[in-house]
Design a protein around this motif. Structure first.
Motif, mmCIF file in Angstrom:
data_model
loop_
_atom_site.group_PDB
_atom_site.id
_atom_site.type_symbol
_atom_site.label_atom_id
_atom_site.label_comp_id
_atom_site.label_asym_id
_atom_site.label_seq_id
_atom_site.Cartn_x
_atom_site.Cartn_y
_atom_site.Cartn_z
ATOM 1 N N LEU A 27 5.360 4.841 -18.647
ATOM 2 C CA LEU A 27 4.738 3.936 -17.661
ATOM 3 C C LEU A 27 3.915 2.853 -18.352
ATOM 4 C CD1 LEU A 27 3.445 6.378 -14.907
ATOM 5 C CD2 LEU A 27 5.313 4.731 -14.690
ATOM 6 N N ALA A 28 3.147 3.255 -19.360
ATOM 7 C CA ALA A 28 2.268 2.311 -20.055
ATOM 8 C C ALA A 28 3.057 1.237 -20.805
ATOM 9 C CB ALA A 28 1.350 3.062 -21.012
ATOM 10 N N GLY A 29 4.312 1.529 -21.124
ATOM 11 C CA GLY A 29 5.125 0.587 -21.879
ATOM 12 C C GLY A 29 5.848 -0.449 -21.024
ATOM 13 N N GLU A 30 5.728 -0.360 -19.729
ATOM 14 C CA GLU A 30 6.405 -1.307 -18.833
ATOM 15 C C GLU A 30 5.369 -2.108 -18.053
ATOM 16 O OE1 GLU A 30 9.725 -1.803 -18.757
ATOM 17 O OE2 GLU A 30 9.913 -0.305 -20.349
ATOM 18 N N LYS A 31 5.845 -3.094 -17.281
ATOM 19 C CA LYS A 31 4.937 -3.962 -16.526
ATOM 20 C C LYS A 31 5.298 -4.094 -15.051
ATOM 21 C CE LYS A 31 3.882 -6.678 -20.530
ATOM 22 N NZ LYS A 31 3.950 -7.919 -21.233
ATOM 23 N N LEU A 32 6.531 -3.733 -14.693
ATOM 24 C CA LEU A 32 7.001 -3.935 -13.327
ATOM 25 C C LEU A 32 7.528 -2.615 -12.776
ATOM 26 C CD1 LEU A 32 7.590 -6.102 -11.110
ATOM 27 C CD2 LEU A 32 9.892 -6.236 -12.056
ATOM 28 N N GLY A 33 7.048 -2.259 -11.578
ATOM 29 C CA GLY A 33 7.501 -1.038 -10.924
ATOM 30 C C GLY A 33 7.775 -1.313 -9.460
ATOM 31 N N ARG A 34 8.145 -0.245 -8.738
ATOM 32 C CA ARG A 34 8.429 -0.359 -7.316
ATOM 33 C C ARG A 34 7.522 0.586 -6.543
ATOM 34 N NH1 ARG A 34 12.647 -1.233 -10.254
ATOM 35 N NH2 ARG A 34 13.205 0.927 -10.584
ATOM 36 N N LEU A 35 6.864 0.036 -5.542
ATOM 37 C CA LEU A 35 5.959 0.790 -4.690
ATOM 38 C C LEU A 35 6.661 1.095 -3.383
ATOM 39 C CD1 LEU A 35 2.984 1.756 -4.159
ATOM 40 C CD2 LEU A 35 2.673 -0.465 -3.024
ATOM 41 N N ALA A 36 6.771 2.383 -3.041
ATOM 42 C CA ALA A 36 7.380 2.802 -1.772
ATOM 43 C C ALA A 36 6.260 3.220 -0.828
ATOM 44 C CB ALA A 36 8.348 3.957 -1.993
ATOM 45 N N VAL A 37 6.250 2.616 0.350
ATOM 46 C CA VAL A 37 5.205 2.879 1.341
ATOM 47 C C VAL A 37 5.843 3.190 2.689
ATOM 48 C CG1 VAL A 37 3.540 1.358 0.183
ATOM 49 C CG2 VAL A 37 4.963 0.461 2.017
ATOM 50 N N LEU A 38 5.128 3.951 3.495
ATOM 51 C CA LEU A 38 5.565 4.214 4.856
ATOM 52 C C LEU A 38 5.170 3.010 5.706
ATOM 53 C CD1 LEU A 38 6.861 6.194 6.791
ATOM 54 C CD2 LEU A 38 4.603 7.184 7.184
ATOM 55 N N ALA A 39 6.175 2.391 6.300
ATOM 56 C CA ALA A 39 5.949 1.210 7.129
ATOM 57 C C ALA A 39 6.196 1.560 8.594
ATOM 58 C CB ALA A 39 6.881 0.083 6.688
ATOM 59 N N LYS A 40 5.908 0.640 9.470
ATOM 60 C CA LYS A 40 6.071 0.860 10.903
ATOM 61 C C LYS A 40 7.513 1.246 11.257
ATOM 62 C CE LYS A 40 5.550 -2.805 13.274
ATOM 63 N NZ LYS A 40 5.173 -3.967 14.058
ATOM 64 N N ASP A 41 8.483 0.623 10.595
ATOM 65 C CA ASP A 41 9.888 0.850 10.911
ATOM 66 C C ASP A 41 10.598 1.770 9.916
ATOM 67 O OD1 ASP A 41 9.604 -0.857 13.076
ATOM 68 O OD2 ASP A 41 10.122 -2.618 11.880
ATOM 69 N N GLY A 42 9.868 2.485 9.085
ATOM 70 C CA GLY A 42 10.483 3.364 8.074
ATOM 71 C C GLY A 42 9.780 3.212 6.751
ATOM 72 N N VAL A 43 10.540 3.294 5.681
ATOM 73 C CA VAL A 43 9.982 3.159 4.338
ATOM 74 C C VAL A 43 10.303 1.769 3.821
ATOM 75 C CG1 VAL A 43 10.070 4.040 1.974
ATOM 76 C CG2 VAL A 43 10.206 5.620 3.898
ATOM 77 N N ASP A 44 9.337 1.165 3.131
ATOM 78 C CA ASP A 44 9.557 -0.140 2.525
ATOM 79 C C ASP A 44 9.256 -0.033 1.037
ATOM 80 O OD1 ASP A 44 10.331 -2.777 2.599
ATOM 81 O OD2 ASP A 44 8.909 -3.326 4.170
ATOM 82 N N ILE A 45 9.889 -0.893 0.249
ATOM 83 C CA ILE A 45 9.709 -0.876 -1.201
ATOM 84 C C ILE A 45 9.350 -2.274 -1.663
ATOM 85 C CG2 ILE A 45 10.818 -0.446 -3.430
ATOM 86 C CD1 ILE A 45 12.602 1.587 -1.968
ATOM 87 N N TYR A 46 8.298 -2.355 -2.499
ATOM 88 C CA TYR A 46 7.812 -3.630 -3.004
ATOM 89 C C TYR A 46 7.792 -3.603 -4.527
ATOM 90 C CZ TYR A 46 5.880 -4.131 1.714
ATOM 91 O OH TYR A 46 5.716 -4.216 3.074
#
Length: 141
Positions: A27-46
């Protein structure tokens, strides 16, 4: 783990669990990841730029739906993957996300120095406090 005794590396069909300490190193060696969150219409990824510090993952956010979703449902998943010497890996952190409220927390984390790849101003600082961290690795064909 099934290994080819003549090479001391896993075979192409082996999926290997990555130890937690190595997950943090990856993890420390990278800079970009994906955040998965519970949204109103399901799961969203940012996609988010992030830093790792003091056993947590930190990212910045502009005001918007991502921040609204994290506030409404703070249990999130965060995933990063990569390739190292033809071996693909993936690390997933599951935990609670919370917006940092104090300048001392922001400065101690190092998140204020993070350069975002997105052009928007990001003045909201979020910490993911892990409940679990898991990693997997396998050899590319």
């Amino acid at each position: 783990m099934t290994a080819d005794p003549s090479h001391d590396t896993p075979t192409a069909h082996t999926i290997e669990e990555v130890p937690e300490t190595e997950c943090w190193e990856l993890l420390a060696g990278e800079k970009l990841g994906r955040l998965a969150v519970l949204a109103k219409d399901g799961v969203d990824i940012y996609p988010v730029n992030y830093v790792v510090s003091n056993g947590a993952v930190y990212f910045r956010s502009a005001p918007g739906q991502k921040l609204v979703d994290v506030t409404a449902s703070p249990f999130v998943a965060f995933e990063v993957d990569g390739v190292h010497e033809r071996r693909r890996w993936s690390v997933v952190v599951r935990g609670d996300a919370e917006r940092l409220a104090f300048d001392s927390e922001i400065h101690a984390s190092g998140i204020a120095l993070l350069k975002s790849q997105a052009p928007t101003e990001k003045w909201n600082y979020v910490r993911i406090s892990p409940k679990t961290i898991t990693g997997r690795r396998f050899t590319s064909r």
